[in-house]
Write a protein that holds these residues in place. Sequence first.
Motif, mmCIF file in Angstrom:
data_model
loop_
_atom_site.group_PDB
_atom_site.id
_atom_site.type_symbol
_atom_site.label_atom_id
_atom_site.label_comp_id
_atom_site.label_asym_id
_atom_site.label_seq_id
_atom_site.Cartn_x
_atom_site.Cartn_y
_atom_site.Cartn_z
ATOM 1 N N ARG A 1 -3.323 12.082 -11.671
ATOM 2 C CA ARG A 1 -2.940 10.747 -11.202
ATOM 3 C C ARG A 1 -2.329 10.816 -9.800
ATOM 4 O O ARG A 1 -2.587 9.956 -8.959
ATOM 5 C CB ARG A 1 -1.969 10.088 -12.186
ATOM 6 N N ALA A 2 -1.511 11.828 -9.537
ATOM 7 C CA ALA A 2 -0.916 11.993 -8.198
ATOM 8 C C ALA A 2 -2.012 12.248 -7.166
ATOM 9 O O ALA A 2 -1.986 11.678 -6.065
ATOM 10 C CB ALA A 2 0.107 13.128 -8.201
ATOM 11 N N ASP A 3 -2.974 13.090 -7.507
ATOM 12 C CA ASP A 3 -4.078 13.385 -6.591
ATOM 13 C C ASP A 3 -4.916 12.138 -6.312
ATOM 14 O O ASP A 3 -5.334 11.903 -5.173
ATOM 15 C CB ASP A 3 -4.976 14.492 -7.162
ATOM 16 N N LEU A 4 -5.159 11.331 -7.337
ATOM 17 C CA LEU A 4 -5.940 10.107 -7.156
ATOM 18 C C LEU A 4 -5.233 9.117 -6.229
ATOM 19 O O LEU A 4 -5.853 8.522 -5.346
ATOM 20 C CB LEU A 4 -6.216 9.442 -8.508
ATOM 21 N N ILE A 5 -3.930 8.958 -6.434
ATOM 22 C CA ILE A 5 -3.160 8.045 -5.582
ATOM 23 C C ILE A 5 -3.148 8.555 -4.146
ATOM 24 O O ILE A 5 -3.331 7.791 -3.192
ATOM 25 C CB ILE A 5 -1.710 7.888 -6.109
ATOM 26 N N GLU A 6 -2.958 9.850 -3.979
ATOM 27 C CA GLU A 6 -2.931 10.436 -2.634
ATOM 28 C C GLU A 6 -4.276 10.240 -1.936
ATOM 29 O O GLU A 6 -4.339 9.910 -0.755
ATOM 30 C CB GLU A 6 -2.573 11.925 -2.705
ATOM 31 N N ALA A 7 -5.363 10.402 -2.673
ATOM 32 C CA ALA A 7 -6.697 10.236 -2.093
ATOM 33 C C ALA A 7 -6.950 8.794 -1.657
ATOM 34 O O ALA A 7 -7.685 8.544 -0.706
ATOM 35 C CB ALA A 7 -7.771 10.679 -3.090
ATOM 36 N N LYS B 1 -2.139 1.445 1.754
ATOM 37 C CA LYS B 1 -1.387 1.051 2.950
ATOM 38 C C LYS B 1 -2.028 -0.162 3.622
ATOM 39 O O LYS B 1 -1.325 -1.055 4.096
ATOM 40 C CB LYS B 1 -1.291 2.221 3.928
ATOM 41 N N GLU B 2 -3.351 -0.199 3.645
ATOM 42 C CA GLU B 2 -4.063 -1.354 4.209
ATOM 43 C C GLU B 2 -3.771 -2.622 3.401
ATOM 44 O O GLU B 2 -3.566 -3.693 3.977
ATOM 45 C CB GLU B 2 -5.581 -1.104 4.200
ATOM 46 N N HIS C 1 -0.296 -3.846 4.204
ATOM 47 C CA HIS C 1 -0.272 -4.438 5.548
ATOM 48 C C HIS C 1 -0.925 -5.824 5.538
ATOM 49 O O HIS C 1 -0.402 -6.773 6.123
ATOM 50 C CB HIS C 1 -0.967 -3.519 6.547
ATOM 51 N N THR C 2 -2.047 -5.952 4.844
ATOM 52 C CA THR C 2 -2.746 -7.231 4.772
ATOM 53 C C THR C 2 -1.893 -8.302 4.091
ATOM 54 O O THR C 2 -1.805 -9.432 4.564
ATOM 55 C CB THR C 2 -4.090 -7.071 4.024
ATOM 56 N N VAL C 3 -1.251 -7.947 2.992
ATOM 57 C CA VAL C 3 -0.473 -8.916 2.217
ATOM 58 C C VAL C 3 0.845 -9.272 2.900
ATOM 59 O O VAL C 3 1.242 -10.436 2.925
ATOM 60 C CB VAL C 3 -0.214 -8.399 0.782
ATOM 61 N N THR C 4 1.520 -8.276 3.481
ATOM 62 C CA THR C 4 2.869 -8.510 4.018
ATOM 63 C C THR C 4 2.929 -8.646 5.531
ATOM 64 O O THR C 4 3.918 -9.153 6.058
ATOM 65 C CB THR C 4 3.820 -7.354 3.631
ATOM 66 N N GLY C 5 1.917 -8.136 6.227
ATOM 67 C CA GLY C 5 1.965 -8.112 7.688
ATOM 68 C C GLY C 5 2.783 -6.956 8.223
ATOM 69 O O GLY C 5 2.949 -6.817 9.434
ATOM 70 N N GLU C 6 3.295 -6.113 7.342
ATOM 71 C CA GLU C 6 4.116 -4.975 7.730
ATOM 72 C C GLU C 6 3.319 -3.673 7.626
ATOM 73 O O GLU C 6 2.493 -3.512 6.733
ATOM 74 C CB GLU C 6 5.356 -4.857 6.827
ATOM 75 N N THR C 7 3.596 -2.747 8.526
ATOM 76 C CA THR C 7 2.982 -1.431 8.492
ATOM 77 C C THR C 7 3.773 -0.524 7.559
ATOM 78 O O THR C 7 5.003 -0.515 7.593
ATOM 79 C CB THR C 7 2.947 -0.821 9.910
ATOM 80 N N VAL C 8 3.060 0.219 6.737
ATOM 81 C CA VAL C 8 3.698 1.165 5.819
ATOM 82 C C VAL C 8 4.004 2.446 6.576
ATOM 83 O O VAL C 8 3.111 3.077 7.138
ATOM 84 C CB VAL C 8 2.796 1.470 4.599
ATOM 85 N N GLU C 9 5.276 2.789 6.606
ATOM 86 C CA GLU C 9 5.723 4.023 7.254
ATOM 87 C C GLU C 9 5.451 5.220 6.350
ATOM 88 O O GLU C 9 4.997 6.262 6.790
ATOM 89 C CB GLU C 9 7.223 3.901 7.536
#
Length: 125
Positions: free
Chosen positions: A72-78, A84-85, A88-96
């Motif tokens: 599950r960790a590998d899938l999320i990382e992939a 992150k996109e 950004h689309t929903v909030t207008g904020e960039t994920v650090e």
Amino acid sequence: METTGQKKGQLEAEVSKAITQWEKEYLGRGPLQVKTDILRNMLIVHLKGILTPAEKELTKTEQGLLSIKKIRADLIEAGNHHLKEIIHTVTGETVESFHTDISTRNAERIIVFILEGNLERKLTE
């Protein structure tokens, strides 16, 4: 002030919906429940009911439990670039950055997105 709470609540609901959709499309199955909270520059997403019946069966052994956590960790990382996109689309904020962990015993995942800006402050201004 009332509309501020609605805006925050609406945005939290939109993030939850988008993460649920991503889980369905990317992992093939969505969580049973998702709750998102905006706190300062963080989005905290709590997903419940994320394991398949087969994964639940595997968690009965220590080796199976560790295997599910790693896969599950590998899938999320992939898929992190897409997550992150979405944020950004929903909030207008960039994920650090983002951090995640899974509880195979409770079939839950927590994802914490650290944003470049203080989203909570922007929603209360």
